[in-house]
Design a protein around this motif. Structure first.
Motif, PDB file in Angstrom:
ATOM      1  N   THR A 116       3.123   5.826  -3.055  1.00  0.00           N
ATOM      2  CA  THR A 116       4.346   6.534  -3.428  1.00  0.00           C
ATOM      3  C   THR A 116       4.446   6.673  -4.945  1.00  0.00           C
ATOM      4  O   THR A 116       4.830   7.736  -5.463  1.00  0.00           O
ATOM      5  CB  THR A 116       5.579   5.807  -2.874  1.00  0.00           C
ATOM      6  OG1 THR A 116       5.452   5.675  -1.449  1.00  0.00           O
ATOM      7  CG2 THR A 116       6.851   6.560  -3.196  1.00  0.00           C
ATOM      8  N   ALA A 117       4.102   5.617  -5.663  1.00  0.00           N
ATOM      9  CA  ALA A 117       4.151   5.676  -7.124  1.00  0.00           C
ATOM     10  C   ALA A 117       3.197   6.746  -7.656  1.00  0.00           C
ATOM     11  O   ALA A 117       3.548   7.508  -8.569  1.00  0.00           O
ATOM     12  CB  ALA A 117       3.802   4.314  -7.714  1.00  0.00           C
ATOM     13  N   GLY A 138       0.811  -1.217   0.000  1.00  0.00           N
ATOM     14  CA  GLY A 138       0.000   0.000   0.000  1.00  0.00           C
ATOM     15  C   GLY A 138       0.839   1.260   0.000  1.00  0.00           C
ATOM     16  O   GLY A 138       0.497   2.249  -0.662  1.00  0.00           O
ATOM     17  N   VAL A 139       1.934   1.241   0.727  1.00  0.00           N
ATOM     18  CA  VAL A 139       2.829   2.403   0.775  1.00  0.00           C
ATOM     19  C   VAL A 139       3.474   2.611  -0.594  1.00  0.00           C
ATOM     20  O   VAL A 139       3.578   3.739  -1.084  1.00  0.00           O
ATOM     21  CB  VAL A 139       3.898   2.220   1.863  1.00  0.00           C
ATOM     22  CG1 VAL A 139       4.863   3.407   1.871  1.00  0.00           C
ATOM     23  CG2 VAL A 139       3.252   2.049   3.232  1.00  0.00           C
ATOM     24  N   ARG A 177       6.405  -8.176  -6.379  1.00  0.00           N
ATOM     25  CA  ARG A 177       5.477  -7.822  -7.460  1.00  0.00           C
ATOM     26  C   ARG A 177       5.005  -6.372  -7.366  1.00  0.00           C
ATOM     27  O   ARG A 177       4.963  -5.653  -8.370  1.00  0.00           O
ATOM     28  CB  ARG A 177       4.268  -8.760  -7.428  1.00  0.00           C
ATOM     29  CG  ARG A 177       3.206  -8.437  -8.464  1.00  0.00           C
ATOM     30  CD  ARG A 177       2.016  -9.371  -8.333  1.00  0.00           C
ATOM     31  NE  ARG A 177       0.985  -9.064  -9.311  1.00  0.00           N
ATOM     32  CZ  ARG A 177       0.033  -8.137  -9.146  1.00  0.00           C
ATOM     33  NH1 ARG A 177       0.011  -7.426  -8.012  1.00  0.00           N
ATOM     34  NH2 ARG A 177      -0.865  -7.915 -10.080  1.00  0.00           N
ATOM     35  N   HIS A 178       4.632  -5.938  -6.150  1.00  0.00           N
ATOM     36  CA  HIS A 178       4.121  -4.569  -6.027  1.00  0.00           C
ATOM     37  C   HIS A 178       5.186  -3.535  -6.376  1.00  0.00           C
ATOM     38  O   HIS A 178       4.875  -2.465  -6.904  1.00  0.00           O
ATOM     39  CB  HIS A 178       3.569  -4.326  -4.614  1.00  0.00           C
ATOM     40  CG  HIS A 178       4.601  -4.421  -3.536  1.00  0.00           C
ATOM     41  ND1 HIS A 178       4.812  -5.583  -2.816  1.00  0.00           N
ATOM     42  CD2 HIS A 178       5.475  -3.508  -3.027  1.00  0.00           C
ATOM     43  CE1 HIS A 178       5.753  -5.380  -1.923  1.00  0.00           C
ATOM     44  NE2 HIS A 178       6.180  -4.138  -2.039  1.00  0.00           N
ATOM     45  N   ALA A 186       4.976  -0.792  -9.498  1.00  0.00           N
ATOM     46  CA  ALA A 186       5.156   0.642  -9.252  1.00  0.00           C
ATOM     47  C   ALA A 186       6.286   1.207 -10.101  1.00  0.00           C
ATOM     48  O   ALA A 186       6.160   2.291 -10.690  1.00  0.00           O
ATOM     49  CB  ALA A 186       5.444   0.874  -7.767  1.00  0.00           C
ATOM     50  N   ALA A 187       7.404   0.485 -10.181  1.00  0.00           N
ATOM     51  CA  ALA A 187       8.539   0.971 -10.963  1.00  0.00           C
ATOM     52  C   ALA A 187       8.172   1.077 -12.441  1.00  0.00           C
ATOM     53  O   ALA A 187       8.515   2.060 -13.121  1.00  0.00           O
ATOM     54  CB  ALA A 187       9.736   0.051 -10.778  1.00  0.00           C
ATOM     55  N   PHE A 188       7.470   0.083 -12.948  1.00  0.00           N
ATOM     56  CA  PHE A 188       7.095   0.141 -14.357  1.00  0.00           C
ATOM     57  C   PHE A 188       6.089   1.259 -14.618  1.00  0.00           C
ATOM     58  O   PHE A 188       6.123   1.920 -15.668  1.00  0.00           O
ATOM     59  CB  PHE A 188       6.513  -1.190 -14.820  1.00  0.00           C
ATOM     60  CG  PHE A 188       6.076  -1.166 -16.259  1.00  0.00           C
ATOM     61  CD1 PHE A 188       6.985  -0.891 -17.267  1.00  0.00           C
ATOM     62  CD2 PHE A 188       4.760  -1.391 -16.597  1.00  0.00           C
ATOM     63  CE1 PHE A 188       6.592  -0.840 -18.598  1.00  0.00           C
ATOM     64  CE2 PHE A 188       4.352  -1.353 -17.911  1.00  0.00           C
ATOM     65  CZ  PHE A 188       5.266  -1.076 -18.917  1.00  0.00           C
TER      66      PHE A 188
END
Length: 473
Positions: free
Chosen positions: A363-364, A358-359, A389-390, A394-396
């Protein structure tokens, strides 16, 4: 809604062969009756020169007086309106044909429609209305379907509470909506009963209808306890918000303060309204709760609540909460900084590595406007398969927002990711990719990336992408 006429055609053939109506159709499923009605005429609808399959083997006689229930059902759905009309007149001795009479009440032929309506009004009673309610309401969506719904309402208004109880819990939400509207209009349920329904039913329309009616019908001050308790403890935010708003009318506005930190933004907004009407200060309440960054009892709703009604200067209370031991508090602190427009990319970037999904998601979202300022290699390293995975998602998401060769590189690299959702998203990103102004000097890499993803394009589209990137021609 599309009806599967294929099943209706099979049922028509079985009925023509003499199979009993009860064993051929599921009487409780409206779709079966509608499919039969459409399936009986299927060949005529699509191939006007040919008869339906069942008429080849067992055509109806000219005289319908000797027909049994099964073949009379075929006559009720026949392509010829005169046959349908005569079949309606001869159906009163077969209660099992009543579902088809309901359908004929919306027939496109006026004489058929009028005969069916006279019969339905004559024979429909409480027991059959309870059974036929799903079909009547489904037919009611048609251009001429309002009559059946009107008759259903007239009959059910005479039903006892015990008979209606079966429809209050019907799996068909259209039926539940209709019956609860009827109950509200006729005042068949007490406010406390309506409040319990609003708290327990899963359909939002039923929740709103019953919560509003429960609060509108209240006359006795002492009854508020029985009504407010289920509303205030309901899972649905809309229902809780109705209960919170009613606290002021009930003379219990001070209880709204405990909902200032509710998990729902709607409930928090209603609580702030009630507290302000009482002369309270929601902003001050939130600030007081957020001054202790190590408080393990700090509710996440208080953190985002401060951002919803505070000022940009209140970001100073949110920054220390980014290291709070509770993941919910950290996530709401990030969201609050974004709401206050104080999301600093450099200070928030480390939270992409937070162990709580969730964080990382919050952030993303907060970093999206600054995606091009983040180091591309740093983000690409976080899309590696061994990363959670999360974090990869987010990075992608941030890399995809950058466009250009960086976005293409990230998307192609994730085409073999172990997560199907991420692979699909990456493939879609590649397919909608177009060269941008930063492509000069990187033609070789772009060509290699497009070749690695050539299975996602037709030959024509791939050639066009290569020309756009200056690789061909």
């Amino acid at each position: 809604m599309r009806i599967d006429t294929g099943d209706g055609t099979v049922a028509a053939v079985r009925l023509a062969e003499g199979a009993p109506l009860r064993s051929t159709l599921d009487g409780a499923d409206p779709g079966d009756w509608l499919a039969l009605d459409a399936g009986v005429r299927e060949a005529v609808r699509y191939h006007s020169r040919f008869l339906p399959e069942w008429e080849h083997s067992a055509p109806l006689p000219g005289d319908l007086t000797q027909l049994g229930e099964s073949r009379l059902a075929l006559a009720l759905c026949h392509r010829d309106g005169r046959i349908r009309q005569e079949a309606v007149c001869r159906s009163s001795r077969y209660p099992g044909l009543l579902p088809l009479i309901v359908i004929r009440c919306a027939d496109w032929a006026g004489p058929v429609r009028e005969c069916a309506r006279l019969l339905l009004r004559e024979v429909l009673d409480v027991d059959s209305a309870v059974d036929l309610a799903p079909l009547i309401l489904r037919v009611g969506r048609r251009d001429r379907g309002a009559f059946g719904v009107e008759v259903l309402g007239d009959v059910l208004r005479r039903a006892s509470h015990a008979r209606l109880a079966a429809l209050f819990t019907a799996p068909d939400r259209t039926v539940r909506r209709f019956v609860y509207r009827l109950a509200v209009d006729s005042r068949l349920l007490r406010p406390a009963e309506l409040a319990r329904v609003a708290a327990q039913d899963e359909d939002t329309l039923v929740q709103d209808l019953c919560a509003t009616a429960a609060l509108t019908d209240l006359r006795d001050e002492e009854a508020y306890e029985d009504v407010l308790r289920p509303l205030l403890t309901a899972r649905s935010p809309r229902t809780r918000s109705a209960g919170v708003t009613a606290l002021r009318r009930a003379g219990r506005a001070e209880q709204a303060e405990s909902f200032l930190s509710d998990r729902s933004a709607l409930v928090r907004a209603c609580a702030r309204y009630v507290v302000r009407q009482l002369g309270g200060d929601p902003v001050g309440w939130y600030r007081q709760r957020c001054t202790a960054p190590d408080d393990p009892e700090l509710p996440p709703g208080a953190v985002i609540g401060l951002a919803e009604c505070g000022h940009r200067a209140d970001a100073g209370l949110l920054w220390p909460l980014l290291t709070h031991p509770a993941a919910g508090v950290r996530a709401r602190a990030v969201a609050g900084l974004r709401v206050l427009d104080r999301a600093d990319a450099e200070r928030l970037r480390p939270l992409l590595d937070d162990p709580a999904a969730g964080v990382v998601r919050e952030t993303a979202v907060a970093l999206l406007p600054s995606a091009k300022e983040l180091p591309a290699d740093w983000l690409l390293e976080r899309t590696r398969p061994e990363r959670p995975r999360h974090l990869r998602l987010a990075a992608f998401r941030l890399l995809d927002a950058r466009d250009g060769v960086v976005a293409l590189r990230a998307a192609v690299g994730l085409l073999e990711d172990p997560d199907m959702k991420l692979r699909t998203w990456a493939g879609q990103s590649v397919q909608r990719w177009h060269p941008s102004a930063d492509m000069r000097g990187r033609d070789a890499e772009v060509g290699e990336l497009l070749n690695r993803s050539r299975h996602l394009f037709s030959d024509y589209v791939l050639r066009r992408r290569r020309r756009e990137a200056g690789l061909d021609g």
